[in-house]
Design an enzyme around this catalytic site. Structure first.
Site, PDB file in Angstrom:
ATOM      1  N   GLU A 131       0.813  -1.230   0.000  1.00  0.00           N
ATOM      2  CA  GLU A 131       0.000   0.000   0.000  1.00  0.00           C
ATOM      3  C   GLU A 131       0.845   1.280   0.000  1.00  0.00           C
ATOM      4  OE1 GLU A 131      -2.704  -0.576   3.296  1.00  0.00           O
ATOM      5  OE2 GLU A 131      -3.468  -2.436   2.446  1.00  0.00           O
ATOM      6  N   GLU A 148      -6.286 -10.751  -1.007  1.00  0.00           N
ATOM      7  CA  GLU A 148      -7.065 -10.504   0.227  1.00  0.00           C
ATOM      8  C   GLU A 148      -8.557 -10.483  -0.093  1.00  0.00           C
ATOM      9  OE1 GLU A 148      -5.611  -7.044   2.376  1.00  0.00           O
ATOM     10  OE2 GLU A 148      -3.525  -7.561   1.988  1.00  0.00           O
TER      11      GLU A 148
HETATM   12  O1  G3I Z   1      -2.870  -7.093  18.799  1.00  0.00           O
HETATM   13  C1  G3I Z   1      -3.745  -6.130  19.391  1.00  0.00           C
HETATM   14  C2  G3I Z   1      -4.147  -6.577  20.745  1.00  0.00           C
HETATM   15  O2  G3I Z   1      -3.003  -6.620  21.561  1.00  0.00           O
HETATM   16  C3  G3I Z   1      -5.173  -5.590  21.300  1.00  0.00           C
HETATM   17  O3  G3I Z   1      -5.628  -6.045  22.532  1.00  0.00           O
HETATM   18  C4  G3I Z   1      -6.362  -5.471  20.346  1.00  0.00           C
HETATM   19  C5  G3I Z   1      -7.378  -4.442  20.825  1.00  0.00           C
HETATM   20  O4  G3I Z   1      -7.997  -3.786  19.766  1.00  0.00           O
HETATM   21  O5  G3I Z   1      -5.880  -5.055  19.089  1.00  0.00           O
HETATM   22  C6  G3I Z   1      -4.970  -5.979  18.519  1.00  0.00           C
HETATM   23  O6  G3I Z   1      -4.554  -5.508  17.293  1.00  0.00           O
HETATM   24  C7  G3I Z   1      -5.498  -5.519  16.224  1.00  0.00           C
HETATM   25  C8  G3I Z   1      -4.956  -6.398  15.114  1.00  0.00           C
HETATM   26  O7  G3I Z   1      -5.799  -6.311  14.008  1.00  0.00           O
HETATM   27  C9  G3I Z   1      -4.827  -7.863  15.550  1.00  0.00           C
HETATM   28  O8  G3I Z   1      -6.061  -8.380  15.887  1.00  0.00           O
HETATM   29  C10 G3I Z   1      -5.665  -4.092  15.739  1.00  0.00           C
HETATM   30  O9  G3I Z   1      -6.308  -3.312  16.736  1.00  0.00           O
HETATM   31  C11 G3I Z   1      -6.474  -4.077  14.471  1.00  0.00           C
HETATM   32  O10 G3I Z   1      -6.464  -2.755  13.935  1.00  0.00           O
HETATM   33  C12 G3I Z   1      -5.866  -5.024  13.471  1.00  0.00           C
HETATM   34  O11 G3I Z   1      -6.656  -4.989  12.294  1.00  0.00           O
HETATM   35  C13 G3I Z   1      -6.060  -5.548  11.142  1.00  0.00           C
HETATM   36  C14 G3I Z   1      -5.785  -4.445  10.114  1.00  0.00           C
HETATM   37  O12 G3I Z   1      -5.256  -5.028   8.932  1.00  0.00           O
HETATM   38  C15 G3I Z   1      -4.794  -3.441  10.661  1.00  0.00           C
HETATM   39  O13 G3I Z   1      -4.640  -2.417   9.832  1.00  0.00           O
HETATM   40  C16 G3I Z   1      -7.021  -6.561  10.547  1.00  0.00           C
HETATM   41  O14 G3I Z   1      -7.162  -7.658  11.453  1.00  0.00           O
HETATM   42  C17 G3I Z   1      -6.498  -7.068   9.211  1.00  0.00           C
HETATM   43  O15 G3I Z   1      -7.472  -7.850   8.578  1.00  0.00           O
HETATM   44  C18 G3I Z   1      -6.179  -5.895   8.304  1.00  0.00           C
HETATM   45  O16 G3I Z   1      -5.614  -6.399   7.118  1.00  0.00           O
HETATM   46  C19 G3I Z   1      -5.265  -5.430   6.119  1.00  0.00           C
HETATM   47  C20 G3I Z   1      -4.054  -5.983   5.379  1.00  0.00           C
HETATM   48  O17 G3I Z   1      -3.014  -6.242   6.292  1.00  0.00           O
HETATM   49  C21 G3I Z   1      -3.597  -5.008   4.288  1.00  0.00           C
HETATM   50  N1  G3I Z   1      -4.683  -4.714   3.392  1.00  0.00           N
HETATM   51  C22 G3I Z   1      -5.921  -4.223   4.022  1.00  0.00           C
HETATM   52  C23 G3I Z   1      -6.394  -5.222   5.086  1.00  0.00           C
HETATM   53  C24 G3I Z   1      -7.691  -4.761   5.707  1.00  0.00           C
HETATM   54  O18 G3I Z   1      -7.512  -3.567   6.414  1.00  0.00           O
END
Ligand code: G3I
Length: 348
Positions: free
Chosen positions: A156, A262
């Site tokens: 990205e 994805e």
């Molecule tokens: O690991 C922490 C945890 O310690 C904490 O307690 C919890 C509370 O919110 O958050 C956890 O982290 C989260 C992480 O996922 C793991 O579950 C983040 O808040 C959350 O923002 C994160 O979201 C991910 C996102 O990328 C981050 O930008 C999504 O699961 C994931 O599906 C998404 O994937 C992205 C690709 O990498 C790139 N392309 C777009 C796609 C969708 O956004």
């Protein structure tokens, strides 16, 4: 009861029954997606869901032969401090893949999101930034050498208008950091396949054209870039099939492996107060089938595979991120197959 009354009651009961079961699909998961396909069919896994949810793990085992870690390989989790790498969970996924003959795709080395504080707060001159950038890439790629078949090296890096995103990496390292990310990754594992990964490439021709010419220019200068990750977070209405076909054609024409990296297909992109119904699920199923049918048209040498961004609707990032009801994946909240699972399998 007369025959006439009897058949009216049966008809009413049938209508009532089909209403109460309006989201049922008559679809079962007897088969396997990857066994139905000539190219790999992958899934994104979150470590906890996979490790502690046997339904998720069973579906993964049976349906998919390529794995992308949804979060485990990202910098904040894998490299939380300058000298600390959390290999445990990533190694466990890698071992699972090895033992179960699943391909492991690494996501992602260089991204502007999910960065640990130590990177965000790093104070250093250009050479020191270059050093942490190189070490981050080469330590991770080196660690998984021979286990991770392919990497999303840069994720990205472009804006929607096709210009380079002003990420922390670009600010600290200059415009040519993308080239060096690929060179460092290639040095660390010359056998790994290296991808650039981005979203909206299928729906935004300006962004697509700029990304393509940027990557072509690097390839022209002998930088190893093997493929393109076309994320495809799409929805039941958009993009049109002609746009998807054009995207596949544009990249395969220039010899990029194409990874639909994805895939998920949202049902409720404009956040309405919807009730899930058969019509919406059927439209979603047709869109999944359409993506596979268009992907089938790509010359087989360039088909790196289709990866679905999660197992069940319950695990999807979309309802969390956009705070809305949505059902973008192949299995429902109870891990039962949806109509789109069967239609996709038939289309592969
Ligand atoms: O690991 C922490 C945890 O310690 C904490 O307690 C919890 C509370 O919110 O958050 C956890 O982290 C989260 C992480 O996922 C793991 O579950 C983040 O808040 C959350 O923002 C994160 O979201 C991910 C996102 O990328 C981050 O930008 C999504 O699961 C994931 O599906 C998404 O994937 C992205 C690709 O990498 C790139 N392309 C777009 C796609 C969708 O956004």
């Amino acid at each position: 009861m007369s025959i006439q009354y009897k058949s009216i009651s049966i008809a009413l009961l049938t209508i009532l029954f089909s209403c109460s079961k309006s989201t049922e699909s008559n679809c079962n998961d007897d088969g396997s997606l990857y066994n139905s396909s000539s190219y790999p069919i992958g899934v994104a896994l979150n470590y906890d869901e996979f490790k502690y949810n046997s339904k998720n793990a069973n579906i993964t085992q049976k349906q998919f032969n390529s794995i992308t870690a949804e979060n485990t390989f990202k910098a904040d989790l894998l490299h939380p401090d300058i000298d600390t790498y959390n290999w445990l969970e990533a190694d466990e996924l890698a071992t699972y893949c090895k033992l179960n003959d699943k391909r492991l795709h690494g996501h992602t080395l260089i991204w502007h999101q999910q960065l640990p504080d130590w990177i965000l707060n790093f104070q250093g001159n250009k050479a020191e930034w270059e050093n942490i950038f190189k070490l981050h890439i080469q330590t991770i790629v080196g660690h998984f050498k021979g286990q991770v078949e392919s990497w999303d090296v840069v994720n990205e890096a472009f804006n929607e208008d096709g210009t380079l995103r002003n990420s922390i990496w670009r600010q600290k390292l200059g415009n040519d950091y993308i080239q060096r990310a690929f060179e460092y990754a290639h040095e660390a594992d010359p056998d790994a396949l290296l991808f650039y990964n981005d979203y909206n490439l299928e729906s935004n021709p300006t962004k697509r054209n700029n990304v393509l010419s940027y990557l072509n220019n690097l390839k022209f200068n002998d930088v190893t870039i093997d493929g393109i990750g076309i994320q495809m977070h799409i929805n039941i209405d958009s993009p049109e099939s002609s746009q998807i076909a054009k995207t596949f054609e544009d990249f395969s024409k220039y010899d990029y492996l194409i990874h639909v990296s994805e895939l998920d297909i949202a049902i409720n992109p404009s956040n309405k107060d919807i009730e899930l119904n058969k019509q919406l699920l059927d439209r979603q199923a047709l869109k999944y089938a359409e993506v596979a049918e268009l992907y089938n048209q790509i010359p087989s040498d360039f088909q790196y595979g289709i990866t679905i961004w999660g197992v069940s609707d319950k695990d999807s990032w979309i309802p969390i991120q956009f705070k809305r009801k949505d059902y973008p994946l192949l299995f429902d909240d109870d891990y039962e197959p949806k109509t789109c699972y069967c239609k996709l399998k038939d289309a592969l």
